[in-house]
Design an enzyme around this catalytic site. Structure first.
Site, PDB file in Angstrom:
ATOM      1  N   CYS A 180       6.068  -0.543   6.840  1.00 27.35           N
ATOM      2  CA  CYS A 180       5.672   0.642   6.091  1.00 27.35           C
ATOM      3  C   CYS A 180       6.830   1.062   5.196  1.00 27.35           C
ATOM      4  O   CYS A 180       7.984   1.046   5.619  1.00 27.35           O
ATOM      5  CB  CYS A 180       5.308   1.756   7.066  1.00 27.35           C
ATOM      6  SG  CYS A 180       4.804   3.304   6.305  1.00 27.35           S
ATOM      7  N   LEU A 181       6.502   1.464   3.981  1.00 26.80           N
ATOM      8  CA  LEU A 181       7.532   1.924   3.056  1.00 26.80           C
ATOM      9  C   LEU A 181       8.227   3.183   3.566  1.00 26.80           C
ATOM     10  O   LEU A 181       9.350   3.478   3.148  1.00 26.80           O
ATOM     11  CB  LEU A 181       6.928   2.172   1.672  1.00 26.80           C
ATOM     12  CG  LEU A 181       6.412   0.916   0.961  1.00 26.80           C
ATOM     13  CD1 LEU A 181       5.718   1.293  -0.345  1.00 26.80           C
ATOM     14  CD2 LEU A 181       7.533  -0.085   0.714  1.00 26.80           C
ATOM     15  N   GLN A 209       2.898   9.936   1.472  1.00 23.62           N
ATOM     16  CA  GLN A 209       4.177   9.225   1.415  1.00 23.62           C
ATOM     17  C   GLN A 209       4.997   9.605   0.180  1.00 23.62           C
ATOM     18  O   GLN A 209       6.192   9.341   0.145  1.00 23.62           O
ATOM     19  CB  GLN A 209       3.962   7.712   1.447  1.00 23.62           C
ATOM     20  CG  GLN A 209       3.473   7.213   2.795  1.00 23.62           C
ATOM     21  CD  GLN A 209       3.269   5.726   2.773  1.00 23.62           C
ATOM     22  OE1 GLN A 209       2.221   5.236   2.355  1.00 23.62           O
ATOM     23  NE2 GLN A 209       4.293   4.996   3.186  1.00 23.62           N
ATOM     24  N   HIS A 235      -2.578   7.058   7.340  1.00 26.72           N
ATOM     25  CA  HIS A 235      -1.621   7.993   6.732  1.00 26.72           C
ATOM     26  C   HIS A 235      -2.327   9.279   6.296  1.00 26.72           C
ATOM     27  O   HIS A 235      -1.775  10.367   6.436  1.00 26.72           O
ATOM     28  CB  HIS A 235      -0.956   7.377   5.491  1.00 26.72           C
ATOM     29  CG  HIS A 235       0.273   6.576   5.769  1.00 26.72           C
ATOM     30  ND1 HIS A 235       1.411   7.110   6.332  1.00 26.72           N
ATOM     31  CD2 HIS A 235       0.551   5.274   5.520  1.00 26.72           C
ATOM     32  CE1 HIS A 235       2.334   6.167   6.432  1.00 26.72           C
ATOM     33  NE2 HIS A 235       1.837   5.047   5.946  1.00 26.72           N
ATOM     34  N   GLY A 254       0.830  -1.192   0.000  1.00 23.91           N
ATOM     35  CA  GLY A 254       0.000   0.000   0.000  1.00 23.91           C
ATOM     36  C   GLY A 254       0.863   1.240   0.000  1.00 23.91           C
ATOM     37  O   GLY A 254       2.048   1.192   0.338  1.00 23.91           O
ATOM     38  N   HIS A 276      -4.183   0.907   7.689  1.00 24.50           N
ATOM     39  CA  HIS A 276      -2.842   1.494   7.678  1.00 24.50           C
ATOM     40  C   HIS A 276      -2.780   2.703   6.743  1.00 24.50           C
ATOM     41  O   HIS A 276      -2.312   3.770   7.129  1.00 24.50           O
ATOM     42  CB  HIS A 276      -1.839   0.416   7.246  1.00 24.50           C
ATOM     43  CG  HIS A 276      -0.422   0.870   7.161  1.00 24.50           C
ATOM     44  ND1 HIS A 276       0.548   0.409   8.019  1.00 24.50           N
ATOM     45  CD2 HIS A 276       0.205   1.724   6.308  1.00 24.50           C
ATOM     46  CE1 HIS A 276       1.708   0.981   7.703  1.00 24.50           C
ATOM     47  NE2 HIS A 276       1.522   1.778   6.664  1.00 24.50           N
ATOM     48  N   GLU A 277      -3.278   2.536   5.515  1.00 23.55           N
ATOM     49  CA  GLU A 277      -3.186   3.625   4.531  1.00 23.55           C
ATOM     50  C   GLU A 277      -4.115   4.787   4.873  1.00 23.55           C
ATOM     51  O   GLU A 277      -3.744   5.950   4.719  1.00 23.55           O
ATOM     52  CB  GLU A 277      -3.461   3.111   3.122  1.00 23.55           C
ATOM     53  CG  GLU A 277      -2.485   2.059   2.637  1.00 23.55           C
ATOM     54  CD  GLU A 277      -1.016   2.402   2.809  1.00 23.55           C
ATOM     55  OE1 GLU A 277      -0.649   3.596   2.742  1.00 23.55           O
ATOM     56  OE2 GLU A 277      -0.222   1.480   3.022  1.00 23.55           O
TER      57      GLU A 277
END
Length: 156
Positions: A88-89, A51, A134, A46, A130-131
């Protein structure tokens, strides 16, 4: 399209609340395609717009069943509970135990601004939560139980 630079934890943009998307313009279409390319290039599940430095309520997710584009997503219902490793990226190489709902129903718009609802369980529910966090200026590291550890990745 293009691979965008992923912002890392500590970047102030990751703590800001994103703005609602009023219409999908060619610029937004390009952003969505770039986000998908960036997510796949980084082997992520994701990616949210902040991000990649854009404060718009847009996120993309793919846990193996094909991409889901979420414009202005909200969680309408959540229930159950699951605890597991999450990464997480924006926090490369690290993971931590996070408790999330096991089942969610989201409301969002696709890249043509067509409204939809989607039900998700387990990993997909985790990814949606999660997304969407953000987009509200939060990161999973705020929820980690017991601290971060080195992420262990398995090849598919």
């Amino acid at each position: 399209m293009a691979i965008r630079q992923i912002r890392l934890a500590g970047d102030p943009i990751l703590n800001k609340v994103c703005k609602e998307v009023k219409q999908v313009t060619p610029m937004i279409e390009t952003l969505i395609e770039d986000m998908l390319d960036t997510m796949y290039e980084a082997n992520g599940a994701g990616l949210a717009a902040p991000q990649v430095g854009v404060l718009k309520r847009i996120a993309v997710v793919d846990v193996g069943d094909g991409p889901v584009v979420m414009v202005n997503p909200t969680i309408m219902k959540e229930d159950g509970e699951q605890t597991g490793d999450e990464a997480c990226l924006s926090v490369p190489g690290k993971a931590g135990q996070v408790t999330r709902p096991n089942h969610v129903i989201i409301h969002a718009y696709d890249k043509q601004m067509q409204e939809y609802e989607m039900e998700a369980n387990e990993l997909l529910a985790r990814a949606f939560c999660h997304e969407i966090e953000h987009l509200d200026g939060h990161m999973y590291i705020e929820r980690v139980q017991g601290g971060l550890h080195d992420a262990v990745y398995q090849e598919a």
